[in-house]
Each structure stands twice: as structure tokens, then as C-alpha cells.
Write a protein that holds these residues in place. Sequence first.
Motif, PDB file in Angstrom:
ATOM      1  N   LYS A  65       0.735  -1.130   0.044  1.00 50.14           N
ATOM      2  CA  LYS A  65      -0.043   0.011  -0.076  1.00 50.14           C
ATOM      3  C   LYS A  65       0.898   1.259  -0.108  1.00 50.14           C
ATOM      4  O   LYS A  65       1.982   1.142   0.538  1.00 50.14           O
ATOM      5  N   GLY A  66       0.094   2.349  -0.857  1.00 50.71           N
ATOM      6  CA  GLY A  66       1.019   3.685  -0.821  1.00 50.71           C
ATOM      7  C   GLY A  66       1.661   4.021  -2.027  1.00 50.71           C
ATOM      8  O   GLY A  66       2.555   3.105  -2.397  1.00 50.71           O
ATOM      9  N   CYS A  67       1.265   4.818  -2.958  1.00 49.50           N
ATOM     10  CA  CYS A  67       1.801   5.105  -4.030  1.00 49.50           C
ATOM     11  C   CYS A  67       1.494   6.589  -4.517  1.00 49.50           C
ATOM     12  O   CYS A  67       0.416   7.097  -4.169  1.00 49.50           O
ATOM     13  N   ARG A  68       2.407   7.228  -5.032  1.00 48.04           N
ATOM     14  CA  ARG A  68       2.470   8.477  -5.918  1.00 48.04           C
ATOM     15  C   ARG A  68       1.482   8.316  -6.967  1.00 48.04           C
ATOM     16  O   ARG A  68       1.886   7.535  -8.104  1.00 48.04           O
ATOM     17  N   ILE A  69       0.406   8.960  -7.187  1.00 52.08           N
ATOM     18  CA  ILE A  69      -0.622   8.838  -8.145  1.00 52.08           C
ATOM     19  C   ILE A  69      -1.009  10.319  -8.747  1.00 52.08           C
ATOM     20  O   ILE A  69      -0.584  11.226  -8.060  1.00 52.08           O
ATOM     21  N   TYR A  70      -1.506  10.431  -9.875  1.00 55.57           N
ATOM     22  CA  TYR A  70      -1.861  11.602 -10.492  1.00 55.57           C
ATOM     23  C   TYR A  70      -3.502  11.695 -10.249  1.00 55.57           C
ATOM     24  O   TYR A  70      -4.159  10.709 -10.470  1.00 55.57           O
ATOM     25  N   ASP A  71      -4.231  12.306  -9.502  1.00 47.50           N
ATOM     26  CA  ASP A  71      -5.517  12.380  -8.905  1.00 47.50           C
ATOM     27  C   ASP A  71      -6.586  13.187  -9.816  1.00 47.50           C
ATOM     28  O   ASP A  71      -7.550  13.409  -9.812  1.00 47.50           O
ATOM     29  N   GLY A  72      -6.087  13.530 -11.037  1.00 40.57           N
ATOM     30  CA  GLY A  72      -6.784  14.281 -11.991  1.00 40.57           C
ATOM     31  C   GLY A  72      -6.436  15.696 -11.808  1.00 40.57           C
ATOM     32  O   GLY A  72      -6.803  16.482 -12.989  1.00 40.57           O
ATOM     33  N   LYS A  73      -5.806  16.166 -11.031  1.00 39.43           N
ATOM     34  CA  LYS A  73      -5.562  17.743 -10.631  1.00 39.43           C
ATOM     35  C   LYS A  73      -3.881  17.810 -10.417  1.00 39.43           C
ATOM     36  O   LYS A  73      -3.255  18.779 -10.989  1.00 39.43           O
ATOM     37  N   ALA A  74      -3.249  16.699  -9.723  1.00 44.60           N
ATOM     38  CA  ALA A  74      -1.930  17.030  -9.264  1.00 44.60           C
ATOM     39  C   ALA A  74      -1.621  15.561  -8.899  1.00 44.60           C
ATOM     40  O   ALA A  74      -2.444  14.646  -8.626  1.00 44.60           O
ATOM     41  N   TRP A  75       0.054  15.634  -8.778  1.00 47.68           N
ATOM     42  CA  TRP A  75       0.405  14.202  -8.244  1.00 47.68           C
ATOM     43  C   TRP A  75       0.499  14.388  -6.671  1.00 47.68           C
ATOM     44  O   TRP A  75       0.939  15.164  -6.360  1.00 47.68           O
ATOM     45  N   ARG A  76       0.271  13.366  -6.102  1.00 49.25           N
ATOM     46  CA  ARG A  76       0.110  13.295  -4.736  1.00 49.25           C
ATOM     47  C   ARG A  76       0.327  11.901  -4.138  1.00 49.25           C
ATOM     48  O   ARG A  76       0.114  10.871  -4.869  1.00 49.25           O
ATOM     49  N   TYR A  77       0.892  11.790  -3.023  1.00 49.01           N
ATOM     50  CA  TYR A  77       0.999  10.485  -2.588  1.00 49.01           C
ATOM     51  C   TYR A  77      -0.452   9.960  -2.095  1.00 49.01           C
ATOM     52  O   TYR A  77      -1.102  10.748  -0.898  1.00 49.01           O
ATOM     53  N   ASP A  78      -0.957   8.793  -2.328  1.00 49.74           N
ATOM     54  CA  ASP A  78      -2.099   8.253  -1.607  1.00 49.74           C
ATOM     55  C   ASP A  78      -1.732   6.941  -1.048  1.00 49.74           C
ATOM     56  O   ASP A  78      -1.209   6.010  -1.648  1.00 49.74           O
ATOM     57  N   PRO A  79      -1.916   6.871   0.280  1.00 54.40           N
ATOM     58  CA  PRO A  79      -1.724   5.798   1.375  1.00 54.40           C
ATOM     59  C   PRO A  79      -2.311   4.615   0.886  1.00 54.40           C
ATOM     60  O   PRO A  79      -2.080   3.486   1.202  1.00 54.40           O
ATOM     61  N   ASP A  80      -3.586   4.715   0.160  1.00 56.84           N
ATOM     62  CA  ASP A  80      -4.356   3.498  -0.084  1.00 56.84           C
ATOM     63  C   ASP A  80      -4.314   2.922  -1.520  1.00 56.84           C
ATOM     64  O   ASP A  80      -4.689   2.027  -2.081  1.00 56.84           O
ATOM     65  N   ALA A  81      -3.602   3.763  -2.552  1.00 54.97           N
ATOM     66  CA  ALA A  81      -3.254   3.415  -3.613  1.00 54.97           C
ATOM     67  C   ALA A  81      -2.126   2.092  -3.728  1.00 54.97           C
ATOM     68  O   ALA A  81      -1.160   2.031  -2.747  1.00 54.97           O
ATOM     69  N   ASP A  82      -2.290   1.248  -4.506  1.00 60.60           N
ATOM     70  CA  ASP A  82      -1.412   0.212  -4.743  1.00 60.60           C
ATOM     71  C   ASP A  82      -1.178  -0.540  -6.253  1.00 60.60           C
ATOM     72  O   ASP A  82      -1.863   0.355  -7.070  1.00 60.60           O
ATOM     73  N   TRP A  83      -0.755  -1.626  -6.482  1.00 60.64           N
ATOM     74  CA  TRP A  83      -0.474  -2.000  -7.912  1.00 60.64           C
ATOM     75  C   TRP A  83      -1.845  -2.400  -8.409  1.00 60.64           C
ATOM     76  O   TRP A  83      -2.209  -2.625  -9.701  1.00 60.64           O
ATOM     77  N   MET A  84      -3.006  -2.922  -7.371  1.00 64.47           N
ATOM     78  CA  MET A  84      -4.051  -3.085  -8.115  1.00 64.47           C
ATOM     79  C   MET A  84      -4.826  -1.968  -8.460  1.00 64.47           C
ATOM     80  O   MET A  84      -5.871  -1.994  -9.078  1.00 64.47           O
ATOM     81  N   HIS A  85      -4.745  -0.629  -7.698  1.00 62.14           N
ATOM     82  CA  HIS A  85      -5.408   0.579  -7.605  1.00 62.14           C
ATOM     83  C   HIS A  85      -4.529   1.832  -7.938  1.00 62.14           C
ATOM     84  O   HIS A  85      -4.052   2.358  -6.690  1.00 62.14           O
TER      85      HIS A  85
END
Length: 272
Positions: A65-85
Motif C-alpha cells: 500500500k501507498g503510491c504516488r499517483i495523479y488524481d486528475g489535478k495534481a501528483w500526490r501520495y495516496d496511502p491507499d493506492a497500490d499495484w491493483m489501484h
Amino acid sequence: MAVPGGAYMMGATKEELGDSTNDKIKYLDETPRHPERVRSFALAKFKVTKREFSVFTKETGFVGKGCRIYDGKAWRYDPDADWMHPGFEQTEQDPVVCVSWDDAQKFIRWLNAKIPESSHHKYRLPTEVEWEYAARAGTATPTYWGDEPAETCRHENTRDLSKNALDQPAQAGGCSDRYAFTSPVGSFSTNPWGFSDMLGDALEWIQDCPKIGYRIGPSYAPDSSTTCRTRGLRGASWASIPIAVRAANRTARGPTERNSTVGFRMASDLSR
């Protein structure tokens, strides 16, 4: 696939980079251009896919768990993001992303445990010298298709017109590859040696510890120790701007960092 041994010129030329401050920094990191010799080795035609990685997670109980993603507005760290999401939809044949260097090593150790101890074909990450040699595939231009940015969309999934809606201020190539995020591996043409997605779709972890620029000399050797503060990344991704889509492009991140632009490809030694 087996890669024949040989020699090539590693690194960037001044002509392939611009005059901005960032380009000048990249030039310092990617030079001096220098000769390298490579022993024959094997490299995967494709990056590890989401489907392949899922077999590992089911057998080992891996959770990352935990990945830096693009949320549609900016790049941010999402503690719930992972290889599946990873922040966008993927097929099972898309490259797995949101995996750290450490995660890739766990996958490789799991896979190698299934191979007889006597086998020479143990999996690993490619070294930086090996990776660029395979990415160039006998060419000397910035990309294996030449130096025409307009041709990028025929060969790789990178930041292009299809991504303008995601991040308008960012530079983009002047063509459309039809994919805003990752694409199934093998969706584009291969390089002259048959490798797919070497300069797009997802950045790739390599084995080496990176250094700024190349320290060339009689005792020079890439650092592949297990105590590096950062690990090297090569290639480009679905989010890479045009200047990053080159065989010489290099960057690095911490070995525990996960990013929705980063995956990996496996290599192997051949029998001696």
C-alpha cells in the motif's frame, strides 16, 4: 530473449538536449558519452504485467500500500493506492506499476525459488549498461526510431495529445497514441531487437545504484550493492514529456518508493 554481446556508445549527446536549466542538468547526468562492452544476457520482451504480479501476490500474501499517483489535478501520495489501484483503470496485460525496487526484488526472489538451484537462468533486474544497450538495439540516435518526435506515437506510449486533458501545462508530443495512462504490453511496435515498450508505458527499475554522471576510468564499475539510498530508473512512461523519451534518459528514486509511472522488466544471465 537472448541479447548478443557487443559494444556501444552509452550516454547522451549535447545535440539531443535543449538549453533549458533542466536540460543542462540532464546533460550533466547523462555524460560523458563513452564506450561500453556488454556480455550476452537475456532480457524479457515485455515488462512484468499486472496479471503476472497477481500470481506472486496470491502465493505470498504480498501487500504494498501507498503510491504516488495523479488524481486528475495534481501528483500526490495516496496511502491507499497500490499495484491493483494505481489511480486509473488497467487491464491484466498492462504493466504492473506502483511497485518499488524492494517490491520487484521480492517478486524476483519468489520466482527464483521455483527454479532449480543448478540453473544458470536466475532472474534479476538488468544493469544500467545492459538496459541501454538493449534499448538502443544497435542504433545511435536518441530513440531507436531516430530523432523525429512526431513518430513517437507509432512506437511508444508517452505523454501526448491524449493526455492534454489530464495536465494541460505539461509538455506533450504532437501526436496521439490513444492511451491516457498505461497500455497493454506489446501494443506498439518493437525496437530492432524485438523488445517492446522500452521507451514508454512505464519506467523500469534497474539493479544499479545511480550516480550523477558517469565516472569513467580503469576502475569504473556500476554499484549494485544492497545498501543504496536510491536505485536507478531507465526508459520513460505514459506521463513522460518528449525530452525524457530517449535511450539515454536516466533518473532515480528511493528503493521503497512507489509511483504509478514505474514498473520493471526482468533479465537473466545466460549459461557460461
